[in-house]
Each structure stands twice: as C-alpha cells, then as structure tokens.
Design an enzyme around this catalytic site. Structure first.
Site, PDB file in Angstrom:
ATOM      1  N   ASP A  87       0.829  -1.171  -0.041  1.00  0.00           N
ATOM      2  CA  ASP A  87       0.131   0.105  -0.066  1.00  0.00           C
ATOM      3  C   ASP A  87       0.977   1.166   0.038  1.00  0.00           C
ATOM      4  O   ASP A  87       2.176   1.253   0.380  1.00  0.00           O
ATOM      5  CB  ASP A  87      -1.068   0.114   1.082  1.00  0.00           C
ATOM      6  N   ASP A 122      -2.727   7.575  -3.517  1.00  0.00           N
ATOM      7  CA  ASP A 122      -4.170   8.113  -3.850  1.00  0.00           C
ATOM      8  C   ASP A 122      -4.336   8.915  -2.764  1.00  0.00           C
ATOM      9  O   ASP A 122      -3.504   8.943  -1.815  1.00  0.00           O
ATOM     10  CB  ASP A 122      -5.111   7.066  -4.201  1.00  0.00           C
ATOM     11  N   CYS A 274     -14.115 -22.785  18.501  1.00  0.00           N
ATOM     12  CA  CYS A 274     -13.226 -23.136  17.261  1.00  0.00           C
ATOM     13  C   CYS A 274     -12.240 -24.158  17.684  1.00  0.00           C
ATOM     14  O   CYS A 274     -12.162 -24.328  18.700  1.00  0.00           O
ATOM     15  CB  CYS A 274     -12.420 -21.533  17.137  1.00  0.00           C
ATOM     16  N   CYS A 276      -9.314 -24.506  15.773  1.00  0.00           N
ATOM     17  CA  CYS A 276      -7.896 -24.201  15.187  1.00  0.00           C
ATOM     18  C   CYS A 276      -7.024 -24.881  15.812  1.00  0.00           C
ATOM     19  O   CYS A 276      -7.270 -25.024  17.126  1.00  0.00           O
ATOM     20  CB  CYS A 276      -7.891 -22.777  14.780  1.00  0.00           C
ATOM     21  N   CYS A 279      -6.863 -23.083  19.452  1.00  0.00           N
ATOM     22  CA  CYS A 279      -8.162 -23.167  20.336  1.00  0.00           C
ATOM     23  C   CYS A 279      -8.229 -24.521  20.962  1.00  0.00           C
ATOM     24  O   CYS A 279      -8.736 -24.737  21.952  1.00  0.00           O
ATOM     25  CB  CYS A 279      -9.208 -22.651  19.875  1.00  0.00           C
TER      26      CYS A 279
HETATM   27 ZN   LIG Z   1      -9.187 -20.830  16.943  1.00  0.00          ZN
END
Ligand SMILES: [Zn+2]
Length: 538
Positions: A87, A122, A274, A276, A279
């Site tokens: 950016d 920009d 969750c 993942c 977790c």
């Molecule tokens: Zn998670």
C-alpha cells in the site's frame, strides 16, 4: 490478462491472479504486516497458515528502511516467498493529514523494492468529507493515476487504481469510469474503513456496487480495510476479490477474539467456539492467564485461522452455487448485515445479469429477502419478456404449488388433467393453459416447470406476508397479459390466505375476464366439471 475467472456465483468469483511471484487464487485475504512490529513473522504466515500473499506499507518501509529494502529486495527483506502487495501510505494521509513523500517517489520506490502488486499514492476521501473536499480527492487521485503511466518503468508489477469519492456515489461513479479508461490491472475501493467501523454496511453496498457497475468487470476489485470474517461473505458476494486485514492483529491487542459471525471479548468466553490448532489445546481461562505478549500472539493466530476458514467456506459456497445461502446465514449474525442484504434489492438487475444461469445445486428460499436473488429476478424478467402465454388459450387455470416437484407430476395436477379430459374435447383441451402460483417464483406455467431452478428449490410453507404480496403481484401481472376469457383459480386458503385470490380477481375485473374460484378443501373437481359444462353450453 493477469486475471482469469474460474467460477462464479452472484458477483462472487474464484479467480486466478498472475503476479511475477506466481499465481494466487482469489478471493484472497492479504494479512497486513507492519514492517516494524510483527507478532507473527511473515514466513510463518506463509508456511504455517498457508496465506499466499500479504500486504505491507511502502510508505513506512521507505521511511524506516529506505536502502535496506532496496538492496535486499522486498521478498528477502520480509523473508516471505509468496506474493507481496504494498500500500502506498494513503491511509496515513487519512489519519495524519499528510505524508512526507511525493506520488512520484512512492511509484519509484515500489518499483525499486520489487513489490508484486503496487498502489499509487491516492488521496482517500474519508467518510466525513465535504463534497468540495471529496471532489478534490477524486480529481487529485485521477491526476496521479494518469501520471503513473508516464513515470513507471517496469511492466511486471500489477498496479492498482483506487476509486475514491467516499459517500458521494456520483463521485464514485465518475472516479470509477475514469479509472476504467486507464490500463490498471486491479482496482480498489478507497476509504470504506470508517463506513465499516460505523456498521453502515448498507452504505458499503452502495459504494461497492457503484464502483463495480462502473469498472471493467474482468478486473479484480480490492476492498481496503475489510478485515473481519463476519463481512467477507457480503464483500465477496458483491464482487470484491481481494481484502487486507490488519484487524486480526489489532483485535488481538485488545483481547478480542474473531469469529465468522462477530467478535467476542476473551474474558467473556467460557469455551472457544473454534477448533483451530490454537484453540483446540487451550481454554479461554488458560489464555487469559498468559503474559500479555504471548496472549496477543495466541489471539492474532486464532484470528488469522478464523479469517482463513471463512474465506475457504465462501470459496466452497461459490463452487456449489450457494453464496446467497451463505450470505443469508451470515447476514443474520448482525442486524447491520441484514440491512445490507436487504439493500441488494436496489441492484438486483445488475447482480442477475452477472450471475451464472446454471448451477450445481438447488436453492433454499428462507424469506422474502430471497426475492432479490438472481434466480427469482431472472424468472420474473424471462416470464414477462420472453414467455408469451399460449395465444389460443381461452381458459387460464391457476393452481397452488405442490410438495411434489416438478408440479406436473403432482396428484393435484393429475386430478385437474383427468377432470378436464372428462369434460372437454381435444379442441377444448387445447384452449386450456395451466400455471402454478408459488414461492418464490410467482407464476410458473406448466410448460416451464422443469426448467432450472423452478423445480430445484426448497421452501417452507406458508410463505411470509411479503412473499405472498410478491406472488399476488406476479399473478395479477400475468393475468393481465393473457388473452383468456376465463380464469379458474384453485385456492389453497390454508397456505395462501385470500391475497393472491383477491389480486387475481381484481386483475380479471379490470380486464373484463370471467373469474371463478374453487377451494382445494372442497370437492373442486366436481365443481370444476360442472362449471366447464355450463360454460360450454352458454
Ligand atoms: Zn481458533
């Protein structure tokens, strides 16, 4: 072409974007890497999480590491093998008012460090900008966009042409049209961050679609600052192909835990919703007890997983042609998203035009909000523009939808045919035209009931009030187009009430058509047979 569309649904698409560091698949999320503070090193973002790309800030790199980045090259400097987007520092303008560089320097710097995807410097409009200021930002951004093509020296970098205009839709339109005329590879919608922070997703719909409708459809669109998974479905459905997320790290700093439908505060969580890798091995209490920096990394990593799995769900939904269903599911996660979904009605024709006609699956119709979905809009348009009710038909029979699909295989329809055959001659039969009134398509002539998706959809009856109103309007419109002398209406009052019946009766009165109704609960076949015999005699 650097971008190739592989699959589509609504305005969502799975595409392949070719960059000098290899191809990437869209929709693509670019985690934002702050070159000075990295809770998760770029290498891990690529190798452990599987992100194919990231975005960093060329302005900060230039200010802090000027020559080091040029000497090492951006990818080596970051130790990242994927695709890097930079950016330009435009966001810093928005926040701090100005930056200590020039548009020319930022272009040259991005070329020198060898970024894959670059953005011109920009001038973001911002949310609260006056009209005068907004006009200035659009003009100045366009001027810099034109200049790029005079000053750039490399041809292997993909350049992004940002669309500005803020909340002034006519300025977005102008900005998008003029940007389209320049040979950018990618476009971006600038300054939506504040709109999103204020949960004005309805305004975001207006902004994205105004840009989308005025940009070349075959160029990818990047949505700046859209980093929360709960709104990915909306953005992708509207045709955004790329996003960047700093939110995963910012939220982590504030002990906020992202989910696909919102944000939770870590201290309020008893369980992690969750599975993942992070977790699965910890409880929220364990994480609360971690030292602050460790906790931040934990949350940032979970947040990245949450983003990634939502992107994957959306991609799968595109493959299956179920983006609308996914979008409705997410929209019910927050009132502001639901409001945005309702706003799609304003753009239903455009969305329909660009949505695929054939799909791998049937559709689920949940409520009247689904009346804006492309399949429903398409049927409405096709029926009125391309379908002529049979010219010689003198009797129109309107029947309620049946559980059996296609409808012509239902018992109800078979009973009708049997009754008609008993009473009418071959010649008389040819003068009967049968249609079903149904949710959500309105009127389905029996000749079409096998056409996709008129038989390939699921809904729960009775329909909601707004859907009944919609069907009533469609029936009245259809009746007014036929040359029939008589309309026979078979009413299923328990499911439909009287509204469709009354709309049909009214349309008949206006057109001077004889109207006769029967109730499915009655012995309607006998009554219908008697009615037809009497009519033949008179
Ligand atoms: Zn998670």
């Amino acid at each position: 072409m650097s971008f190739e569309v592989k699959e589509k649904d609504l305005l969502a698409r799975i595409g392949k974007l070719r960059t000098k560091s290899g191809p990437v698949e869209t929709p693509l999320l670019f985690p934002v890497i702050n070159p000075t503070v990295q809770p998760i090193p770029p290498k891990r973002i690529h190798e452990d999480f599987g992100f194919e790309a990231l975005i960093t800030n060329a302005y900060i790199l230039k200010k802090r590491f000027k020559n080091e980045t040029i000497e090492k090259g951006l990818h080596n400097f970051l130790d990242f093998k994927g695709v890097v987007m930079t950016d330009s520092g435009a966001y810093q303008i928005l926040v701090y008012g100005d930056v200590e560089t020039t548009p020319e320097e930022i272009v040259a710097y991005q070329e020198q460090i060898g970024t894959d995807i670059a953005v011109i410097l920009d001038w973001p409009t911002g949310w609260k900008a006056t009209r005068k200021h907004a006009e200035q930002t659009v003009e100045e951004t366009l001027k810099r966009a034109h200049e790029l093509f005079q000053i750039k020296t490399r041809d292997d970098i993909l350049w992004v042409g940002p669309v500005q205009g803020g909340r002034y839709l006519d300025l977005i339109l102008k900005s998008a049209r003029e940007m389209s005329a320049l040979p950018f590879h990618i476009h971006a919608l600038g300054s939506p961050t504040e709109v999103m922070e204020n949960y004005r997703f309805d305004v975001l719909v207006d902004m994205i679609l105004t840009a989308k409708m005025n940009l070349p459809i075959d160029r990818p669109l990047h949505l700046f600052g859209a980093g929360h998974p709960f709104m990915f479905a909306l953005a992708v459905a509207l045709g955004c192909d790329m996003f960047d997320s700093a939110a995963y790290a910012i939220y982590a700093k504030e002990d906020r835990y992202m989910t696909e439908s919102g944000t939770a505060r870590l201290e309020k969580l008893e369980y992690f919703p969750c599975s993942c890798p992070k977790c699965s091995s910890k409880t929220p209490k364990d994480v609360m007890e971690m030292p602050r920096s460790e906790r931040q990394v934990f949350l940032a990593e979970h947040n990245l997983y949450a983003c990634l799995s939502e992107i994957k769900r959306i991609k799968q939904a595109i493959k299956e042609g179920r983006v609308w269903e996914h979008l409705e599911l997410r929209a019910h996660g927050h009132p502001a998203l639901l409001q945005a979904l309702k706003r799609l009605r304003k753009y239903e024709t455009f969305i329909e035009k660009h949505s695929p006609i054939a799909k791998p699956s049937g559709i689920f119709f949940f409520s009247h909000i689904g009346l804006s979905r492309p399949e429903v809009v398409r049927h409405k348009v096709k029926l009125s523009e391309r379908f002529t009710p049979p010219e010689k038909a003198k009797i129109l029979v309107l029947m309620p939808q049946t559980k059996t699909k296609p409808f012509h295989r239902s018992r109800l329809y078979k009973r009708l045919v049997k009754t008609l055959r008993n009473v009418l001659s071959e010649e008389g039969l040819a003068k009967v035209h049968v249609c079903f009134y149904e949710t959500p398509f309105g009127v389905v002539p029996v000749e079409l009931d096998e056409v996709y998706p008129l038989s390939q959809h699921e809904t729960a009856l009775p329909p909601d009030r707004e859907t009944v109103d919609y069907v009533a309007v469609q029936v009245a419109k259809y009746v007014s187009r036929t040359n029939c002398k008589t309309v026979v209406f078979l009413n299923d009052g328990e499911t439909w009430g009287e509204k469709v019946l009354e709309a049909c009766r009214k349309a008949c009165t206006i057109k001077g058509i004889a109207f006769k109704s029967f109730d499915v609960e009655d012995d309607w076949t006998t009554l219908l047979a008697n009615f037809l015999r009497e009519s033949e005699q008179s």
